[in-house]
Design an enzyme around this catalytic site. Sequence first.
Site, PDB file in Angstrom:
ATOM      1  N   ARG A   1       0.870  -1.181   0.000  1.00 61.03           N
ATOM      2  CA  ARG A   1       0.000   0.000   0.000  1.00 61.03           C
ATOM      3  C   ARG A   1       0.909   1.233   0.000  1.00 61.03           C
ATOM      4  O   ARG A   1       1.630   1.497   0.965  1.00 61.03           O
ATOM      5  CB  ARG A   1      -0.890   0.006   1.240  1.00 61.03           C
ATOM      6  CG  ARG A   1      -1.770   1.250   1.408  1.00 61.03           C
ATOM      7  CD  ARG A   1      -2.468   1.174   2.759  1.00 61.03           C
ATOM      8  NE  ARG A   1      -3.414   2.259   2.984  1.00 61.03           N
ATOM      9  CZ  ARG A   1      -3.115   3.422   3.559  1.00 61.03           C
ATOM     10  NH1 ARG A   1      -1.869   3.677   3.930  1.00 61.03           N
ATOM     11  NH2 ARG A   1      -4.044   4.331   3.761  1.00 61.03           N
ATOM     12  N   LEU A   2       0.901   1.975  -1.102  1.00 61.43           N
ATOM     13  CA  LEU A   2       1.747   3.159  -1.215  1.00 61.43           C
ATOM     14  C   LEU A   2       1.020   4.330  -0.573  1.00 61.43           C
ATOM     15  O   LEU A   2       0.154   4.963  -1.168  1.00 61.43           O
ATOM     16  CB  LEU A   2       2.078   3.454  -2.679  1.00 61.43           C
ATOM     17  CG  LEU A   2       2.794   2.332  -3.458  1.00 61.43           C
ATOM     18  CD1 LEU A   2       3.263   2.849  -4.812  1.00 61.43           C
ATOM     19  CD2 LEU A   2       3.965   1.762  -2.668  1.00 61.43           C
ATOM     20  N   ASP A   3       1.398   4.620   0.663  1.00 67.71           N
ATOM     21  CA  ASP A   3       0.707   5.630   1.456  1.00 67.71           C
ATOM     22  C   ASP A   3       1.014   7.035   0.951  1.00 67.71           C
ATOM     23  O   ASP A   3       2.171   7.387   0.694  1.00 67.71           O
ATOM     24  CB  ASP A   3       1.147   5.497   2.920  1.00 67.71           C
ATOM     25  CG  ASP A   3       0.532   6.556   3.815  1.00 67.71           C
ATOM     26  OD1 ASP A   3      -0.700   6.552   3.959  1.00 67.71           O
ATOM     27  OD2 ASP A   3       1.287   7.384   4.351  1.00 67.71           O
ATOM     28  N   ALA A   4      -0.048   7.842   0.803  1.00 69.30           N
ATOM     29  CA  ALA A   4       0.074   9.274   0.465  1.00 69.30           C
ATOM     30  C   ALA A   4       0.956   9.502  -0.762  1.00 69.30           C
ATOM     31  O   ALA A   4       1.645  10.517  -0.869  1.00 69.30           O
ATOM     32  CB  ALA A   4       0.620  10.058   1.659  1.00 69.30           C
ATOM     33  N   ILE A   5       0.923   8.568  -1.695  1.00 67.29           N
ATOM     34  CA  ILE A   5       1.842   8.600  -2.837  1.00 67.29           C
ATOM     35  C   ILE A   5       1.638   9.827  -3.720  1.00 67.29           C
ATOM     36  O   ILE A   5       2.582  10.311  -4.362  1.00 67.29           O
ATOM     37  CB  ILE A   5       1.691   7.298  -3.674  1.00 67.29           C
ATOM     38  CG1 ILE A   5       2.752   7.208  -4.779  1.00 67.29           C
ATOM     39  CG2 ILE A   5       0.295   7.173  -4.247  1.00 67.29           C
ATOM     40  CD1 ILE A   5       4.145   7.000  -4.278  1.00 67.29           C
TER      41      ILE A   5
END
Length: 581
Positions: free
Chosen positions: A236-240
């Site tokens: 999960r790429l957070d705040a990408i």
Amino acid sequence: MQVNQLKNKLTQQLATIYKDVALEQSFDDIAQGLLNTMRLSSEVAVVKPYSNQWSEKDIILITYGDSIIKADESPLKTLKHFLDRTIENTINSVHILPFFPYSSDDGFAVIDYSSVNESLGTWQDIECISKDYHLMSDLVINHCSSRSAWFDNFVKGEGQGSDYFFTALPDDNLSDVIRPRTSPLLKEVETGKGKKFVWCTFSHDQVDFDFRNPEVLKAFTSIIRQYLDMGVKIFRLDAIAFLWKVVGSASVNLPQTHEVVRLLRTLIESAEPQAIIITETNIPNTQNLTYFGNANEAHGIYNFSLPPLLLNTLLTGNCLYLKRWLMSMPPSQDGTMYFNFIASHDGIGLRPAEGLLSESELDNLVHTVENFGGKISWRTSDNGEQKAYEMNISLYDAMQGTVNGKDEWNFERFICAHAIMFALEGIPGIYIHSLLGTQNDYKKLANTHHNRSINRHRWQEEALEEALADKDLHHAKVLSTLKVLLNTRITQSAFHPNATQFTLHLGLQLFGFWRQSQDRKQSIFCVSNISDQVIALPLSELNLIITESWFELISKKEINNLTQELLLTPYQTVWISNVMA
């Protein structure tokens, strides 16, 4: 694909990312360094494009590592016991929210990416979970904690991390920057190299990385390799969306950010073809959709517009806006999928509803949630106004009534929301506190003074077992009813995440859509009464082929008369299929 071909692809991606950046290393050398870090030094398997690494059996449980705790046992062990006892054979994947040492934001201000928070357990506990469940982990890639060793070195002006963080000047043109917080963007820091102003998209404890420095990319490649080794299969790429910054721009969704996602996909799926990337981009819907790229960027995107639109539908008894949105959504190409959710550790975001709900609808929604005990978090708009950013409330409490006030349909409305979400195109994600029917945690809110804490309850295992055993409480009924729906879902080929979906037109109080399996053998008509009144569903309004037998999957009853009307009780859902799986 051989490594030289892979290297050429990486080199081209790096050239796109860094085309406006003066680098000391060549793109070829950087690419080789990334390959070495990922241990891709010999032939790697060909990654087949447009292939789906998922099926209708995939369900993701979202939880903190310590959502359930037990005295004298590490929370990750307690979590594993809960998974094995409660969801085994129903839910096959688990998203453990950041399980690393952190300083704030319940894990999203990471101090050390390479360690497991001692208060939760060990890497061995993580690996133990990953052996029995597909493990989803956050890659908190936009920022880290101001208490990290990297930022300490930035302050000292020497060592790894001393050049990892993005800085600007107070008199720079930052007026166009878009961010979801009202705090000052820049944090003044005295460093060994003089006064610096560090970019902080979210808080002054969450300092943003400067990906213009390829060493930052290399550091995260090493982190990804470690997570793969520990059994992580879903990233999960957070705040990408905020990754790449350019002074004078909005610094969100920039082309370089999209290319970084493509490069990370190249590296991850080359190292582990079954691994997938899901981007977390809490932004307006049309911008969110761009993270699919041309089926070469994110495998999955969070369907952020679903929570506010579905909640609005059930609180107003009118599905107009939800239906319009669903009709406008492009089907996901093979190799991509929607990640559907209606509750999570964060609040219900309102930015993804911009342009989909009118200002009056949004105001009415916010007012209703506040009446049900929810809190509202705010952001500063482009013109400097304070606007509601997200609604903080447990989903069960958000379903206490309608815009007209509380009523007796809390449970039915809550189940209806999940029945809709479970049937939609995509992979469902269910928050542990929805699975358990957890309500607002006002005690935790009072202790932390953070609105999101209201929906981040921590159950004592003994108290949870007592609640599930108490027939006068709703928790066991919620759990058992949702499991029945999920166990039905995972046996239907028409619920494959990429199966055909078509929106039905059944008026404003019946929300429906048709799913058809990829081999075209199974059809399911999913219809929900989203009102507090009994509504008739004329079966003649559905395309029920007369030569086939039809069944209602939830009640497991055969439908014998295709000209009859089904009377749907308030918030009842039916799944009508030509196959009784």
